[in-house]
Design a protein around this motif. Sequence first.
Motif, mmCIF file in Angstrom:
data_model
loop_
_atom_site.group_PDB
_atom_site.id
_atom_site.type_symbol
_atom_site.label_atom_id
_atom_site.label_comp_id
_atom_site.label_asym_id
_atom_site.label_seq_id
_atom_site.Cartn_x
_atom_site.Cartn_y
_atom_site.Cartn_z
ATOM 1 N N PHE A 112 37.909 31.348 42.796
ATOM 2 C CA PHE A 112 38.924 32.436 42.314
ATOM 3 C C PHE A 112 38.836 33.374 43.679
ATOM 4 O O PHE A 112 40.084 33.652 44.307
ATOM 5 C CB PHE A 112 38.813 33.008 41.389
ATOM 6 N N LEU A 113 37.893 33.880 43.893
ATOM 7 C CA LEU A 113 37.699 34.898 45.125
ATOM 8 C C LEU A 113 38.273 34.530 46.516
ATOM 9 O O LEU A 113 38.879 35.125 47.042
ATOM 10 C CB LEU A 113 36.234 35.647 45.320
ATOM 11 N N ILE A 114 37.804 33.095 46.642
ATOM 12 C CA ILE A 114 38.115 32.689 48.011
ATOM 13 C C ILE A 114 39.657 32.402 48.043
ATOM 14 O O ILE A 114 40.293 32.624 49.204
ATOM 15 C CB ILE A 114 37.614 31.192 48.212
ATOM 16 N N LEU A 115 40.300 32.082 47.150
ATOM 17 C CA LEU A 115 41.913 31.737 46.850
ATOM 18 C C LEU A 115 42.359 33.026 47.164
ATOM 19 O O LEU A 115 43.586 33.414 47.725
ATOM 20 C CB LEU A 115 42.059 31.055 45.838
ATOM 21 N N ARG A 116 42.041 34.267 46.296
ATOM 22 C CA ARG A 116 42.297 35.612 46.501
ATOM 23 C C ARG A 116 42.228 35.935 47.907
ATOM 24 O O ARG A 116 43.169 36.539 48.610
ATOM 25 C CB ARG A 116 41.870 36.326 45.474
ATOM 26 N N CYS A 117 40.969 36.002 48.472
ATOM 27 C CA CYS A 117 40.766 36.370 49.741
ATOM 28 C C CYS A 117 41.940 35.570 50.883
ATOM 29 O O CYS A 117 42.198 36.201 52.063
ATOM 30 C CB CYS A 117 39.542 36.290 50.264
ATOM 31 N N ASN A 118 42.227 34.675 50.502
ATOM 32 C CA ASN A 118 42.821 33.502 51.442
ATOM 33 C C ASN A 118 44.611 33.926 51.401
ATOM 34 O O ASN A 118 45.362 33.498 52.044
ATOM 35 C CB ASN A 118 42.762 32.240 51.492
ATOM 36 N N GLY A 119 44.802 34.939 50.663
ATOM 37 C CA GLY A 119 46.183 35.326 50.628
ATOM 38 C C GLY A 119 46.898 34.604 49.725
ATOM 39 O O GLY A 119 48.361 34.276 49.930
ATOM 40 N N SER A 120 46.296 33.468 48.818
ATOM 41 C CA SER A 120 47.210 32.689 48.076
ATOM 42 C C SER A 120 48.266 33.029 46.999
ATOM 43 O O SER A 120 49.156 32.401 46.776
ATOM 44 C CB SER A 120 46.186 31.644 47.551
ATOM 45 N N GLY A 121 47.944 34.215 46.582
ATOM 46 C CA GLY A 121 48.894 34.929 45.621
ATOM 47 C C GLY A 121 48.454 34.599 44.195
ATOM 48 O O GLY A 121 49.200 34.582 43.251
ATOM 49 N N ILE A 122 47.138 34.022 44.046
ATOM 50 C CA ILE A 122 46.709 33.365 42.837
ATOM 51 C C ILE A 122 46.725 34.638 41.968
ATOM 52 O O ILE A 122 46.114 35.792 42.252
ATOM 53 C CB ILE A 122 45.244 32.897 42.818
ATOM 54 N N PRO A 123 47.253 34.551 40.804
ATOM 55 C CA PRO A 123 47.413 35.751 39.624
ATOM 56 C C PRO A 123 45.971 35.937 39.154
ATOM 57 O O PRO A 123 45.012 35.033 39.260
ATOM 58 C CB PRO A 123 48.414 35.252 38.621
ATOM 59 N N ASP A 124 45.845 37.157 38.445
ATOM 60 C CA ASP A 124 44.512 37.387 37.848
ATOM 61 C C ASP A 124 44.416 36.514 36.476
ATOM 62 O O ASP A 124 45.618 36.073 35.784
ATOM 63 C CB ASP A 124 44.605 38.876 36.936
ATOM 64 N N PRO A 125 43.383 35.981 36.101
ATOM 65 C CA PRO A 125 43.216 35.149 34.818
ATOM 66 C C PRO A 125 43.235 36.088 33.646
ATOM 67 O O PRO A 125 43.284 37.180 33.528
ATOM 68 C CB PRO A 125 41.903 34.780 35.089
ATOM 69 N N ARG A 126 44.036 35.481 32.434
ATOM 70 C CA ARG A 126 44.368 35.794 31.186
ATOM 71 C C ARG A 126 43.369 35.445 30.160
ATOM 72 O O ARG A 126 43.572 34.290 29.850
ATOM 73 C CB ARG A 126 45.695 35.936 30.768
ATOM 74 N N ILE A 127 42.354 36.202 29.902
ATOM 75 C CA ILE A 127 41.310 35.474 29.036
ATOM 76 C C ILE A 127 41.414 36.506 27.806
ATOM 77 O O ILE A 127 41.047 37.383 27.525
ATOM 78 C CB ILE A 127 39.885 35.800 29.448
ATOM 79 N N ASN A 128 41.384 35.501 26.568
ATOM 80 C CA ASN A 128 41.588 35.925 25.270
ATOM 81 C C ASN A 128 40.121 35.730 24.490
ATOM 82 O O ASN A 128 40.085 34.230 24.609
ATOM 83 C CB ASN A 128 42.733 35.582 24.485
ATOM 84 N N ILE A 129 39.502 36.416 23.948
ATOM 85 C CA ILE A 129 38.313 36.013 23.542
ATOM 86 C C ILE A 129 38.186 34.698 22.436
ATOM 87 O O ILE A 129 37.531 33.709 22.253
ATOM 88 C CB ILE A 129 37.300 36.985 22.871
ATOM 89 N N PHE A 130 39.374 35.004 21.656
ATOM 90 C CA PHE A 130 39.629 33.981 20.403
ATOM 91 C C PHE A 130 40.016 32.565 21.309
ATOM 92 O O PHE A 130 39.846 31.559 20.574
ATOM 93 C CB PHE A 130 40.681 34.617 19.472
#
Length: 277
Positions: A112-130
């Motif tokens: 995720f960090l590599i894709l984010r640093c490469n400017g891919s535009g990857i969105p933030d993950p949405r994590i629901n505990i349930f």
Amino acid sequence: MAALDGTESRAALSHPRRMRDVFAFFGLTLLLTTPFYAISAASGIQLMPGLPVAALAVTCPAAAALFLSWRRGGMAAALMLLKQTLDFGRIKPRAWWLPILFFLPAVSAASFLILRCNGSGIPDPRINIFTVMALFAVFLVAALSEELGWTGFALDPLQERLGALPAALLIGGVSAVWHYPALLDAHRSVGWIAWWTLGTLALRLLMVWLFNKTGGSVFAVAMVHAVSNLCWQLFPIQGSWFDPRLNGLIMGAVALVVILPLSHQRGRRLPRAKASN
């Protein structure tokens, strides 16, 4: 053959399996899976994004392994195999739970960090505990069913005959090809599948290493398998941003560092920790 640390192979303590049993398992698993592939191809239904109906074939490795165990050693042999799905007591010392639970999330975070640093535009993950808990429960049941066959039934005889590294590559290769129809049903490209295969082979090497280090725990391998699937599904937008090339390169690098030096030690198999009963 004894393990390098002097402990006996679990195969020597239970009903012995031969190489022909392993290849019978591969063939029967494929035969049982064929109807799932046919239904999936005809219906085009997906259980969740990227997961076609063919994924229900996860029951087939366990079914094949249990049937062959029953045919060769009766109900006692089948039950002995089935009990391996709950052999978490073998995981000693408890520090091994750290790589079992957190190694693959660390790989996903790095991707995720590599894709984010490469400017891919990857969105933030949405994590629901349930959602995480529900997905993990489903993936764990599926992983236990698969690994009862790949690891519980097939691995020890292959390690005894070929050694740990060839055994891992053989099981990794067969299980990867076994997934190809489902991946094609999910409209994965040839390039996507090729990079996914690299990651899958690397992961299998690490699974075999953990199996031997944890006293031969099928549950430990199934946990790693389940966490892998969970990390894929939790990657942004239900895994649609998952990059098999990046994942394959990271996993391959880790496998080279961790596994290959051990494979050059004397003896045929990777050292296995003594199980604590």
